[in-house]
Write a protein that holds these residues in place. Sequence first.
Motif, PDB file in Angstrom:
ATOM      1  N   PHE A   1      -3.984   7.982   1.080  1.00  0.00           N
ATOM      2  CA  PHE A   1      -3.292   7.751   2.588  1.00  0.00           C
ATOM      3  C   PHE A   1      -2.774   5.997   2.162  1.00  0.00           C
ATOM      4  N   TYR A   2      -3.200   5.185   1.377  1.00  0.00           N
ATOM      5  CA  TYR A   2      -2.681   4.011   1.053  1.00  0.00           C
ATOM      6  C   TYR A   2      -1.419   4.083   0.549  1.00  0.00           C
ATOM      7  N   GLN A   3      -1.145   4.967  -0.428  1.00  0.00           N
ATOM      8  CA  GLN A   3       0.275   5.179  -0.991  1.00  0.00           C
ATOM      9  C   GLN A   3       1.251   5.634   0.179  1.00  0.00           C
ATOM     10  N   MET A   4       0.761   6.418   0.916  1.00  0.00           N
ATOM     11  CA  MET A   4       1.497   6.922   2.105  1.00  0.00           C
ATOM     12  C   MET A   4       2.157   5.827   2.913  1.00  0.00           C
ATOM     13  N   MET A   5       0.868   4.702   3.501  1.00  0.00           N
ATOM     14  CA  MET A   5       1.317   3.756   4.228  1.00  0.00           C
ATOM     15  C   MET A   5       2.270   2.759   3.731  1.00  0.00           C
TER      16      MET A   5
ATOM     17  N   ASP B   1       5.791   3.972   4.073  1.00  0.00           N
ATOM     18  CA  ASP B   1       6.014   3.978   5.739  1.00  0.00           C
ATOM     19  C   ASP B   1       7.092   2.696   5.924  1.00  0.00           C
ATOM     20  N   GLY B   2       7.978   3.010   6.387  1.00  0.00           N
ATOM     21  CA  GLY B   2       8.956   1.756   6.684  1.00  0.00           C
ATOM     22  C   GLY B   2       8.574   0.936   7.661  1.00  0.00           C
ATOM     23  N   TYR B   3       7.836   1.660   8.748  1.00  0.00           N
ATOM     24  CA  TYR B   3       7.134   0.589  10.008  1.00  0.00           C
ATOM     25  C   TYR B   3       5.945   0.022   9.556  1.00  0.00           C
ATOM     26  N   CYS B   4       5.450  -0.018   8.262  1.00  0.00           N
ATOM     27  CA  CYS B   4       4.044  -0.553   8.119  1.00  0.00           C
ATOM     28  C   CYS B   4       4.284  -1.582   7.201  1.00  0.00           C
ATOM     29  N   TYR B   5       3.564  -2.686   7.086  1.00  0.00           N
ATOM     30  CA  TYR B   5       3.547  -3.616   6.088  1.00  0.00           C
ATOM     31  C   TYR B   5       2.242  -4.357   5.956  1.00  0.00           C
ATOM     32  N   GLN B   6       2.248  -5.068   5.025  1.00  0.00           N
ATOM     33  CA  GLN B   6       0.913  -5.756   4.603  1.00  0.00           C
ATOM     34  C   GLN B   6      -0.387  -4.697   4.258  1.00  0.00           C
ATOM     35  N   VAL B   7       0.190  -3.697   3.578  1.00  0.00           N
ATOM     36  CA  VAL B   7      -0.694  -2.629   3.577  1.00  0.00           C
ATOM     37  C   VAL B   7      -1.620  -3.008   2.365  1.00  0.00           C
ATOM     38  N   ARG B   8      -2.894  -2.991   2.573  1.00  0.00           N
ATOM     39  CA  ARG B   8      -4.067  -3.440   1.613  1.00  0.00           C
ATOM     40  C   ARG B   8      -5.134  -2.319   1.448  1.00  0.00           C
ATOM     41  N   TRP B   9      -5.552  -2.097  -0.083  1.00  0.00           N
ATOM     42  CA  TRP B   9      -6.392  -1.180  -0.418  1.00  0.00           C
ATOM     43  C   TRP B   9      -7.770  -2.058  -0.723  1.00  0.00           C
ATOM     44  N   ARG B  10      -8.740  -1.627  -0.529  1.00  0.00           N
ATOM     45  CA  ARG B  10      -9.972  -2.285  -0.557  1.00  0.00           C
ATOM     46  C   ARG B  10     -11.194  -1.239  -0.848  1.00  0.00           C
ATOM     47  N   SER B  11     -12.333  -1.664  -1.802  1.00  0.00           N
ATOM     48  CA  SER B  11     -13.465  -0.863  -1.971  1.00  0.00           C
ATOM     49  C   SER B  11     -14.620  -1.710  -1.640  1.00  0.00           C
ATOM     50  N   ASP B  12     -15.470  -1.192  -1.119  1.00  0.00           N
ATOM     51  CA  ASP B  12     -16.780  -2.064  -0.394  1.00  0.00           C
ATOM     52  C   ASP B  12     -17.833  -0.914  -0.890  1.00  0.00           C
TER      53      ASP B  12
END
Length: 56
Positions: free
Chosen positions: A34-38, A41-52
């Motif tokens: 999902f992270y890679q897909m976002m 996406d040309g309309y999405c920005y500041q995409v972040r991946w986090r593990s908690d």
Amino acid sequence: MAEETYRVTWKHVDTGKDHVHVQEFRDIDQGYDFYQMMQRDGYCYQVRWRSDVEAT
């Protein structure tokens, strides 16, 4: 026992810079896909991946 939660956050051009979207996953592969897909996406920005780690 602790369970891992993976979180993807992003901003979307239609909702503005002040709105952060959040999607959480328990499966690392689904979350990272999902992270890679976002990121692509040309309309999405500041995409972040986090593990908690959450206590269960």
